[in-house]
Design an enzyme around this catalytic site. Sequence first.
Site: not given
Length: 331
Positions: A86, A62, A158-159, A14, A280, A219, A155, A36, A128-130, A184
């Site tokens: 990712a 990969d 891992s980031k 995306f 969660g 979000r 996720y 990719d 990411t903000d996560e 997002n």
Amino acid sequence: MSRKKLLITGGAGFIGGNFVQYIVDKYSDYDVYNLDLLTYAGDLTKHKQIEDRDNYHFIRADIADRDAIMSIFEQERFDYVVHFAAESHVDRSITDPAIFVLTNVMGTQVLLDASRTIGVAKFVHVSTDEVYGELDFDPTVFFTEETPLQPNSPYSASKASSDLLVRAYYETFGLPMNITRCSNNYGPYHFPEKLIPLTISKVLNEQKVPVYGDGANIRDWLHVWDHCAAIDLVLHEGVSGEVYNVGGHNERTNLEVVKTIIHTLGKSEELIEFVADRLGHDKRYAIDPTKLEKLGWKPTYTFETGIAQTIQWYTENAEWWEQILSGEYRK
Ligand code: NAD
Ligand code: DAU
């Protein structure tokens, strides 16, 4: 000026896909390499308009395959790396965390090793903000670059792990890098498993829209083209070693987002179906983008203009998401 070689990982997905098109259009003096693996989230039909251009190249590989990545780097000698590849979907990380560690942690480490061994002028890690965890509903509190990392899902863990590796390669080996942490995204070519494209496709098909829990989670939405412009700026102007948060102050509850889409498409709120909550489930994300604004970035879309453009795009490009939903794109 000599031509530059830019490696974009995850350019069939995306955001990476939108970034490939943005760069190929903007920089005719760049040779763009889209690397990719083409997992379920990768789709090359989006690049039909550019696939024959001399400055665009596709490499299927990969990022966790050390031998393959080393030999590609040795052969191509990239000037820049912008790393999107990712596993990106939180729900999938709850049902199958292992691939998230392999791709997001190990894959990033392989790219870092190749980049420091061969040498690159800049490695931009798209995060990411996560990684900051969650905020409560106090609207005066935001994630800044100094907010401690407290990831809650496999996720985001891992980031965050990959962010720390990028930082370590800067501190230990002096690898020139930036980390961007965006809120997002939404916009064209968003895979229809994520809230906004899922809702648009369901509403257009008059199907029920699953809203997790009570729909009150918040979000902070940013149009993908504004994210692409931010990464372009950080790649070229970002101070090496720095983290930049990316966000446009567009906080919405999930229920507000779903209702906006339903109303814009002239359908009934009866399509909403409240379902079991995500395990969660982070309550709220909200970005303070001051540092990036000082570098010269500002978003061009409000949520209202961006969501209208996106709904129109999905309505006019139904064949794109229909081939995804039917599985036809895998052929
Ligand atoms: P996406 O899932 O749409 O695309 C991921 C791409 O990576 C796919 O093309 C896939 O084929 C490729 N890929 C996966 N595993 C690979 C591997 N082992 N080797 C090579 N390629 C592989 O993801 P997206 O939503 O475009 O997100 C891109 C990046 O931006 C991710 O790193 C994500 O963490 C980050 N990000 C996403 C958002 C968002 O809202 N979507 C926000 C902030 C940051
Ligand atoms: O904040 C950045 C992150 O945004 C990125 O790092 C991730 O890669 C990206 O997937 C996205 O994560 P989210 O979990 O926030 O996005 P998602 O679209 O999956 O969900 C958005 C919100 O909507 C979330 O609170 C869960 C809720 N939701 C989601 C789906 C798929 C629903 O209520 N129903 C759904 O069917």
